[in-house]
Design an enzyme around this catalytic site. Structure first.
Site, PDB file in Angstrom:
ATOM      1  N   GLU A  34       0.822  -1.209   0.000  1.00  0.00           N
ATOM      2  CA  GLU A  34       0.000   0.000   0.000  1.00  0.00           C
ATOM      3  C   GLU A  34       0.855   1.257   0.000  1.00  0.00           C
ATOM      4  O   GLU A  34       0.537   2.232  -0.682  1.00  0.00           O
ATOM      5  CB  GLU A  34      -0.950   0.001   1.203  1.00  0.00           C
ATOM      6  CG  GLU A  34      -2.048  -1.051   1.137  1.00  0.00           C
ATOM      7  CD  GLU A  34      -2.985  -0.864  -0.059  1.00  0.00           C
ATOM      8  OE1 GLU A  34      -3.005   0.244  -0.621  1.00  0.00           O
ATOM      9  OE2 GLU A  34      -3.676  -1.820  -0.427  1.00  0.00           O
ATOM     10  N   TYR A 117      -6.071   6.919   3.903  1.00  0.00           N
ATOM     11  CA  TYR A 117      -6.316   5.861   2.920  1.00  0.00           C
ATOM     12  C   TYR A 117      -5.615   4.566   3.322  1.00  0.00           C
ATOM     13  O   TYR A 117      -6.231   3.488   3.363  1.00  0.00           O
ATOM     14  CB  TYR A 117      -5.856   6.279   1.509  1.00  0.00           C
ATOM     15  CG  TYR A 117      -5.686   5.047   0.660  1.00  0.00           C
ATOM     16  CD1 TYR A 117      -6.808   4.400   0.143  1.00  0.00           C
ATOM     17  CD2 TYR A 117      -4.436   4.446   0.486  1.00  0.00           C
ATOM     18  CE1 TYR A 117      -6.685   3.208  -0.562  1.00  0.00           C
ATOM     19  CE2 TYR A 117      -4.305   3.265  -0.211  1.00  0.00           C
ATOM     20  CZ  TYR A 117      -5.427   2.661  -0.735  1.00  0.00           C
ATOM     21  OH  TYR A 117      -5.301   1.470  -1.402  1.00  0.00           O
ATOM     22  N   ASP A 135      -9.709   5.758  -2.290  1.00  0.00           N
ATOM     23  CA  ASP A 135      -8.590   6.378  -2.995  1.00  0.00           C
ATOM     24  C   ASP A 135      -9.163   7.122  -4.202  1.00  0.00           C
ATOM     25  O   ASP A 135     -10.374   7.228  -4.376  1.00  0.00           O
ATOM     26  CB  ASP A 135      -7.557   5.322  -3.423  1.00  0.00           C
ATOM     27  CG  ASP A 135      -8.090   4.430  -4.523  1.00  0.00           C
ATOM     28  OD1 ASP A 135      -9.328   4.390  -4.709  1.00  0.00           O
ATOM     29  OD2 ASP A 135      -7.294   3.777  -5.211  1.00  0.00           O
TER      30      ASP A 135
END
Length: 303
Positions: A34, A117, A135
């Site tokens: 991520e 996020y 996102d």
DNA sequence: GACCCGTGGAC
DNA sequence: TGTCCAAGGGT
């Protein structure tokens, strides 16, 4: 049929085969993916992620090496502060959470380099929790399919979170899967440049399509620009330091850019960011490269 | 909210 | 060729 169900059905048949989505992948490799994927395309992340998780399979492994190791292994992914923060993140996980990636949103948010996020993405994808994972792909998909607008707003708002939350099924594990499906649709079908409506499973209910695909109404965001910026100069300096196993003398940095003032400013900002360290009078290295740095880091972590 | 932070590929 | 864009975060 609810949008979640349609998206999930499409996802099960069309999802890209990405290694961090393989069942059984741990929270740490997912967290690493991520962070690497922040503002960076999948194709460029893939090889670096593979190297990283093989070399540092747990936060403790990464924390035991230097920040310079992390920055060097980051290679040319861009935004090397992410590598530095990921290294600090690993250390924080070891200190605060006994080496285990935490599962609560607030704990994740408190880690270096983990924002709203990424915290939600890890909680959902690694731990199967029910959180809206929003996102730019999801915001674009929601803007078009639900709100009927061509483009999403410039930043994630509480309204975005509430909207997406309403598009998730009740069961947490399924909700996480649906979030991945929304992201995939935004990344592959409903993209910024193109709208591949012919391949989109949501056409029957898409508000933007129903409205005749109206053009964007909001102000166009200003271009990023790169050539000639401090970021380019920082990039040149970082590339030089990554490529050297020894501290680099100042004159070798001086030749990297023709404007002394801008070069000095870039170097100073790298020092201020903690990406670069000065060793001796006029030599520079990646932060954490030298023994002194390691001692300093240890002292800092200990207090 | 505005601005800064890398890099490379697609068109 | 230049422009746009890519799973954001921090200040």
């Amino acid at each position: 049929m609810p949008i979640a169900e349609v998206a999930l059905d499409w996802f099960e048949r069309n999802a890209r085969d990405l290694p961090w989505r393989v069942p059984g992948v741990g929270a740490w490799p997912i967290l690493v993916s991520e962070v690497m994927l922040q503002q960076t395309p999948v194709s460029r992340v893939l090889p670096v992620w593979t190297d990283w998780v093989r070399r540092w399979p747990t936060p403790a492994h990464l924390a035991a090496d230097t920040a310079a190791d992390a920055i060097r292994a980051w290679g040319r992914l861009g935004y090397p502060r992410r590598a530095m923060r990921l290294h600090a993140c690993a250390a924080a996980i070891v200190e605060r959470h006994d080496g285990e990636v935490p599962s609560r949103l607030e704990q994740l948010l408190a880690l270096p380099g983990i924002g709203d996020y990424t915290a939600r993405a890890v909680a959902a994808f690694a731990y199967g929790q029910r959180h809206p994972v929003v996102d730019v792909n999801v915001r674009r998909l929601a803007a078009r399919a639900v709100s009927g607008a061509a483009e999403p707003g410039p930043a994630t708002t509480p309204a975005d979170l509430a909207l997406v939350e309403g598009l998730l099924p009740a069961e947490p594990a399924v909700a996480a899967r649906v979030s991945a499906a929304y992201m995939e649709l935004g990344a592959v079908i409903c993209t910024a440049r193109n709208q591949n409506c012919a391949d989109c499973p949501l056409t029957s209910s898409c508000a933007w399509l129903a409205a005749g695909r109206p053009a964007s109404t909001g102000p166009s965001r200003r271009p990023q620009g790169y050539a000639g910026t401090d970021r380019q100069v920082r990039g040149l300096i970082m590339a030089e330091l990554r490529g050297s196993s020894e501290p680099v003398p100042g004159d070798r940095i001086a030749v990297l850019w023709h404007l002394p003032e801008q070069r000095d400013r870039a170097l100073a900002s790298l020092l201020a960011d903690g990406l670069v360290t000065r060793s001796g009078r006029d030599r520079f290295a990646l932060a954490g490269e030298t023994r002194q740095d390691s001692v300093m880091n240890t002292a800092r972590l200990g207090d």
